[in-house]
Design a protein around this motif. Sequence first.
Motif, PDB file in Angstrom:
ATOM      1  N   GLU A 120       0.815  -1.223   0.000  1.00  0.00           N
ATOM      2  CA  GLU A 120       0.000   0.000   0.000  1.00  0.00           C
ATOM      3  C   GLU A 120       0.843   1.265   0.000  1.00  0.00           C
ATOM      4  N   ARG A 121       2.119   1.146   0.339  1.00  0.00           N
ATOM      5  CA  ARG A 121       2.983   2.325   0.286  1.00  0.00           C
ATOM      6  C   ARG A 121       4.181   1.993  -0.580  1.00  0.00           C
ATOM      7  N   SER A 122       4.588   2.956  -1.406  1.00  0.00           N
ATOM      8  CA  SER A 122       5.698   2.664  -2.315  1.00  0.00           C
ATOM      9  C   SER A 122       6.822   3.686  -2.169  1.00  0.00           C
ATOM     10  N   ASP A 123       7.030   4.144  -0.961  1.00  0.00           N
ATOM     11  CA  ASP A 123       8.116   5.078  -0.711  1.00  0.00           C
ATOM     12  C   ASP A 123       9.444   4.312  -0.772  1.00  0.00           C
ATOM     13  N   SER A 124      10.220   4.572  -1.800  1.00  0.00           N
ATOM     14  CA  SER A 124      11.464   3.826  -2.006  1.00  0.00           C
ATOM     15  C   SER A 124      12.464   4.056  -0.878  1.00  0.00           C
ATOM     16  N   GLY A 125      12.319   5.179  -0.189  1.00  0.00           N
ATOM     17  CA  GLY A 125      13.278   5.492   0.868  1.00  0.00           C
ATOM     18  C   GLY A 125      13.002   4.739   2.163  1.00  0.00           C
ATOM     19  N   GLU A 126      11.854   4.058   2.217  1.00  0.00           N
ATOM     20  CA  GLU A 126      11.474   3.372   3.444  1.00  0.00           C
ATOM     21  C   GLU A 126      11.839   1.895   3.338  1.00  0.00           C
ATOM     22  N   SER A 127      12.520   1.359   4.349  1.00  0.00           N
ATOM     23  CA  SER A 127      12.903  -0.047   4.256  1.00  0.00           C
ATOM     24  C   SER A 127      11.659  -0.919   4.377  1.00  0.00           C
ATOM     25  N   ARG A 128      11.666  -2.020   3.635  1.00  0.00           N
ATOM     26  CA  ARG A 128      10.502  -2.910   3.598  1.00  0.00           C
ATOM     27  C   ARG A 128      10.195  -3.454   4.995  1.00  0.00           C
ATOM     28  N   LEU A 129      11.234  -3.852   5.705  1.00  0.00           N
ATOM     29  CA  LEU A 129      11.019  -4.436   7.022  1.00  0.00           C
ATOM     30  C   LEU A 129      10.427  -3.411   7.987  1.00  0.00           C
ATOM     31  N   HIS A 130      10.894  -2.167   7.895  1.00  0.00           N
ATOM     32  CA  HIS A 130      10.370  -1.109   8.761  1.00  0.00           C
ATOM     33  C   HIS A 130       8.876  -0.905   8.497  1.00  0.00           C
ATOM     34  N   LYS A 131       8.542  -0.918   7.203  1.00  0.00           N
ATOM     35  CA  LYS A 131       7.137  -0.754   6.793  1.00  0.00           C
ATOM     36  C   LYS A 131       6.281  -1.886   7.366  1.00  0.00           C
ATOM     37  N   ILE A 132       6.791  -3.108   7.271  1.00  0.00           N
ATOM     38  CA  ILE A 132       6.037  -4.277   7.742  1.00  0.00           C
ATOM     39  C   ILE A 132       5.850  -4.240   9.255  1.00  0.00           C
ATOM     40  N   VAL A 133       6.898  -3.891   9.969  1.00  0.00           N
ATOM     41  CA  VAL A 133       6.790  -3.812  11.432  1.00  0.00           C
ATOM     42  C   VAL A 133       5.737  -2.770  11.819  1.00  0.00           C
ATOM     43  N   GLU A 134       5.702  -1.671  11.068  1.00  0.00           N
ATOM     44  CA  GLU A 134       4.717  -0.626  11.354  1.00  0.00           C
ATOM     45  C   GLU A 134       3.289  -1.136  11.112  1.00  0.00           C
ATOM     46  N   LEU A 135       3.102  -1.870  10.025  1.00  0.00           N
ATOM     47  CA  LEU A 135       1.773  -2.420   9.721  1.00  0.00           C
ATOM     48  C   LEU A 135       1.337  -3.415  10.799  1.00  0.00           C
ATOM     49  N   ILE A 136       2.266  -4.250  11.238  1.00  0.00           N
ATOM     50  CA  ILE A 136       1.965  -5.229  12.295  1.00  0.00           C
ATOM     51  C   ILE A 136       1.606  -4.497  13.591  1.00  0.00           C
ATOM     52  N   HIS A 137       2.354  -3.441  13.857  1.00  0.00           N
ATOM     53  CA  HIS A 137       2.132  -2.634  15.055  1.00  0.00           C
ATOM     54  C   HIS A 137       0.737  -2.015  15.062  1.00  0.00           C
ATOM     55  N   GLU A 138       0.240  -1.683  13.878  1.00  0.00           N
ATOM     56  CA  GLU A 138      -1.053  -0.986  13.770  1.00  0.00           C
ATOM     57  C   GLU A 138      -2.245  -1.936  13.636  1.00  0.00           C
ATOM     58  N   SER A 139      -1.981  -3.258  13.549  1.00  0.00           N
ATOM     59  CA  SER A 139      -3.059  -4.205  13.230  1.00  0.00           C
ATOM     60  C   SER A 139      -3.307  -5.196  14.361  1.00  0.00           C
ATOM     61  N   LYS A 140      -4.555  -5.290  14.783  1.00  0.00           N
ATOM     62  CA  LYS A 140      -4.907  -6.299  15.787  1.00  0.00           C
ATOM     63  C   LYS A 140      -4.871  -7.698  15.175  1.00  0.00           C
ATOM     64  N   PHE A 141      -5.289  -7.770  13.890  1.00  0.00           N
ATOM     65  CA  PHE A 141      -5.402  -9.071  13.232  1.00  0.00           C
ATOM     66  C   PHE A 141      -4.292  -9.250  12.192  1.00  0.00           C
ATOM     67  N   GLY A 142      -3.893 -10.494  12.017  1.00  0.00           N
ATOM     68  CA  GLY A 142      -2.889 -10.803  11.004  1.00  0.00           C
ATOM     69  C   GLY A 142      -3.263 -12.071  10.258  1.00  0.00           C
ATOM     70  N   ILE A 143      -3.194 -12.015   8.929  1.00  0.00           N
ATOM     71  CA  ILE A 143      -3.439 -13.214   8.124  1.00  0.00           C
ATOM     72  C   ILE A 143      -2.148 -13.541   7.383  1.00  0.00           C
ATOM     73  N   HIS A 144      -1.663 -14.755   7.584  1.00  0.00           N
ATOM     74  CA  HIS A 144      -0.369 -15.160   7.033  1.00  0.00           C
ATOM     75  C   HIS A 144      -0.567 -16.397   6.167  1.00  0.00           C
ATOM     76  N   ASP A 145      -0.324 -16.274   4.882  1.00  0.00           N
ATOM     77  CA  ASP A 145      -0.491 -17.406   3.980  1.00  0.00           C
ATOM     78  C   ASP A 145       0.875 -17.979   3.639  1.00  0.00           C
ATOM     79  N   LEU A 146       1.123 -19.210   4.093  1.00  0.00           N
ATOM     80  CA  LEU A 146       2.428 -19.848   3.888  1.00  0.00           C
ATOM     81  C   LEU A 146       2.423 -20.759   2.658  1.00  0.00           C
ATOM     82  N   SER A 147       1.558 -20.440   1.700  1.00  0.00           N
ATOM     83  CA  SER A 147       1.418 -21.303   0.516  1.00  0.00           C
ATOM     84  C   SER A 147       2.700 -21.507  -0.277  1.00  0.00           C
TER      85      SER A 147
END
Lengths: 205, 69
Positions: free
Chosen positions: A41-68
């Motif tokens: 949902e965000r494409s800021d090239s200056g932002e590290s992917r992992l930082h973005k993901i940690v922020e999304l996890i931090h903001e979300s009560k629910f998580g859906i993880h597909d290990l397909s």
Amino acid sequence: MKDFEKNVFVNCPFDQEYRPLLHVLIFTLLYLGFRPRLALERSDSGESRLHKIVELIHESKFGIHDLSRCQAHEKDELFRLNMPLELGIDMGCKYFPGKRWKTKRLLVLETERYRYQAAISDLSGCDIKAHQNDADLLIKAVRDWLVQEASLNQAPPVSEMSSAFQDFYGSEYDRLRHSGWTEQEIAHLPTDELKRNMMTWMASR
Amino acid sequence: MENAYHVYQRPNGRWSVRKYGAVRAARNFGNRSGAMAFGKKMARAQAGKLFVHQRNGRIESLLEFTTGH
């Protein structure tokens, strides 16, 4: 934290093969009144992917993880480790001190029922839902999980959501084709753009 | 899109034809060819469209019918 109770972090493959299932997943969450949150949902090239993901996890009560994609399809192909890594971060949050983190809820999905056990044996004993790459089974897994974990009342049946998704997908495909989009362009429509189109379509019904 | 139909396979392996906007299938079939024949017949009769879906939801094909075909 804004919308924590409605945010659902979606950690799944972003390849072309999985793409229709990703659309089913996003549609189902929106239909049930939740906010899918994806690294796309965000494409800021200056932002590290992992930082973005940690922020999304931090903001979300629910998580859906597909290990397909825990299994490589071809010889010498490396299987992808991003999804198990992100599942690990989300799962780890549940053990952090603080009431908020204990309320986090996770749904782990796989194509086949027991295949993950060989890849991530630490998950043995966890409840993992298999969708068999089927849209209806995916809708059912997500719907039933949210009914239980988010205490949803009067959630619509799978048949209603499945029909609505087909109608949206068909009308969207038809609209784009008649607007001059090529098959290739439709196949690569940005996920966030499609998500907005889903919201517009739902609001117009 | 009122004259559109969907052909799709259900998790139990059976095939269905559903009219756009309806929740329930118009007809169910034991195989794809039966569902395709019925879907084409319905869409053709109404000069409509027929969406054929794969199990993962992807649109495999879109058939469009005009009056007289």
